[in-house]
Design an enzyme around this catalytic site. Structure first.
Site, PDB file in Angstrom:
ATOM      1  NE  ARG A   1       3.468  21.576   2.954  1.00 19.67           N
ATOM      2  CZ  ARG A   1       2.900  21.141   1.674  1.00 19.67           C
ATOM      3  NH1 ARG A   1       2.793  21.970   0.848  1.00 19.67           N
ATOM      4  NH2 ARG A   1       2.534  19.882   1.994  1.00 19.67           N
TER       5      ARG A   1
ATOM      6  CE  LYS B   1      -8.482   5.739  -8.454  1.00 15.55           C
ATOM      7  NZ  LYS B   1      -7.896   6.672  -9.637  1.00 15.55           N
TER       8      LYS B   1
ATOM      9  N   GLY C   1      -0.533  13.653   3.137  1.00 13.19           N
ATOM     10  CA  GLY C   1      -1.526  15.139   3.079  1.00 13.19           C
ATOM     11  C   GLY C   1      -2.887  14.842   3.572  1.00 13.19           C
TER      12      GLY C   1
ATOM     13  N   GLY D   1       4.372  11.462   0.006  1.00 16.99           N
ATOM     14  CA  GLY D   1       5.160  10.617  -0.973  1.00 16.99           C
ATOM     15  C   GLY D   1       6.543  10.164  -0.315  1.00 16.99           C
TER      16      GLY D   1
END
Ligand code: AMP
Length: 415
Positions: free
Chosen positions: A34, A217, A373, A396
């Site tokens: 990053r 999930k 991620g 996200g």
């Protein structure tokens, strides 16, 4: 305004970066991706003769000062990466003097923005059910504006280069932009690259378009799965969600991860895919283990017939072939979420087969975007990050952008 058009000579720039880097127990950075990602923007400003005020969050200190999440720990690493000394402002909301004293070429790193609850703008210590919550939220929004105004006051120009938080309307990612006119706010290079990569996927789709959604999930991915159904030709669903689909179709999934309250949802997704003419590709076999560990005993099972005491931990050989064949024939590819518990070396084969097929398709001219991620950790583990078209830093944020949602961090600048 774009960063390339702007001359930073003699200007002070406040730049929102994502320096939320992983640290070990001694506060040493374990992965500096990053920091390296933000360098083109930061160096352009310094090379133009501007001065830099760098701001970021780290971890989740929840509005309280916590030395564990201090950006002071990474000051020397930022300095080494930039090749110039870096001053540190130990209170991000009281840095006006230090900012005013900056000369061209000098750098000031602000302490973690999230030490202030105003950064996220959510009221603290009050339950959402509390009748006083709405008033507390309103008050916090006012305080957030003041906080953003303070940060804005440090600089002549605002640059947002933190894609990972672009889906949040935080003080430093969106609200601050209200205090700069259109000529004095812009996206950084990393943000521009991310936005272009998403545009490439959404606007210029070369077909067939294949999306591979994995992870643990169905429930956390349902929004993006439903949205992708309108765009893709092939939808590969893999990872832990495989077993919810298998059980929904009457399979026995043993001890596999399974969301029993999502069985109907799984059937609905299958019906919707059929209705829309989307080729839904689900795993047919798996590598099952007799414990959730790398060293457990394993066997190959049909996903419809996993014995009690066993759980599906990776895609089986037939499934890998099915996935790879679908991917190899694609011209646009999006991958989010591993096909198995890739953190265990013995259960990487499914994700590896996907990665290899993506690399092959990319060599044959496909555009491939890997994001989120875990998929990034996965492609890095295989050393293949340079062989796909684009690896996104956003989890996200990337998914929300692909869902077609407007990201507040980008809207604040582009309008
Ligand atoms: P997510 O955060 O939902 O993208 O899920 C990523 C996680 O899913 C990774 O940590 C994987 O280890 C995990 N995962 C993938 N496949 C399985 C599986 N079959 N059983 C349990 N966990 C899985």
């Amino acid at each position: 305004m774009t960063i390339d058009q702007f001359d930073f000579n003699g200007k002070k720039a406040i730049v929102r970066v994502d320096f939320n880097v992983p640290l070990d127990e001694n506060g040493h950075i374990t992965d500096d991706t990053r920091i390296r990602g933000a360098l083109p923007t930061l160096k352009k400003i310094l090379n133009d003769g501007g001065s830099l005020i760098i701001m970021s969050h780290m971890g989740k200190p929840k509005g309280k000062v916590n030395p564990k999440f201090s950006l002071g720990q990474i000051k020397d690493a930022v300095s080494a990466a930039l090749g110039v000394p870096v001053e540190f402002a130990p209170d991000c909301a009281k840095a006006a003097e230090a900012a005013a004293a900056l000369k061209p070429g000098q750098v000031l790193l602000l302490e973690n923005l999230r030490f202030y609850p105003e950064e996220e703008g959510k009221p603290v210590g009050i339950d959402k059910e509390d009748p006083a919550y709405d008033a507390a939220k309103k008050e916090m929004k006012e305080r957030q504006k003041e906080f953003a105004k303070t940060l804005a006051g440090y600089a002549d120009v605002y640059v947002n280069d933190a894609f990972g938080t672009a889906h949040r309307r935080h003080a430093s990612t969106a609200v601050i932009a209200d205090y700069f006119d259109a000529d004095h706010k812009m996206l950084g290079y990393l943000m521009e690259k991310e936005v272009n990569a998403v545009d490439n996927i959404l606007s210029d789709i070369k077909r067939p378009f294949t999306a591979i959604m994995g992870g643990s999930k169905v429930s956390t991915k349902i929004g993006i799965i439903e949205n992708l159904m309108d765009k893709v030709d092939n939808l590969i669903l893999c990872g832990g969600m495989t077993y919810t689909f298998a059980k929904a179709q009457g399979g026995k999934v043993g001890d596999s991860l399974c969301e029993n309250d999502k069985l109907q949802l799984a059937l609905d997704i299958m019906a919707k895919a059929k209705e829309k003419g989307v080729n839904l590709v689900l795993g047919v076999d798996c590598v099952a283990g007799d414990a959730f560990s790398n060293d457990c005993n394993t066997k190959i099972c049909s996903v419809m017939d996993i014995p009690e005491g066993w759980e599906g931990l990776d895609a089986g050989p037939e499934t890998r072939k099915l996935f790879a064949d679908t991917i190899r024939g694609s011209k646009t590819i999006l991958w989010n979420g591993p096909a198995g518990v890739f953190e265990f070396d013995n259960f990487t084969a499914g994700s590896r087969a996907i990665a290899d097929a993506i690399v092959e398709a990319t060599k044959n001219g496909a555009f491939s975007l890997v994001g989120g991620g875990d998929s990034v950790a996965c492609i890095n583990k295989f050393g293949l990050a340079d062989e796909v078209s684009y690896v996104s830093t956003g989890g996200g944020a990337l998914l929300e952008a692909i869902e077609g949602k407007v990201l507040p961090g980008i809207a604040a600048i582009k309008g």
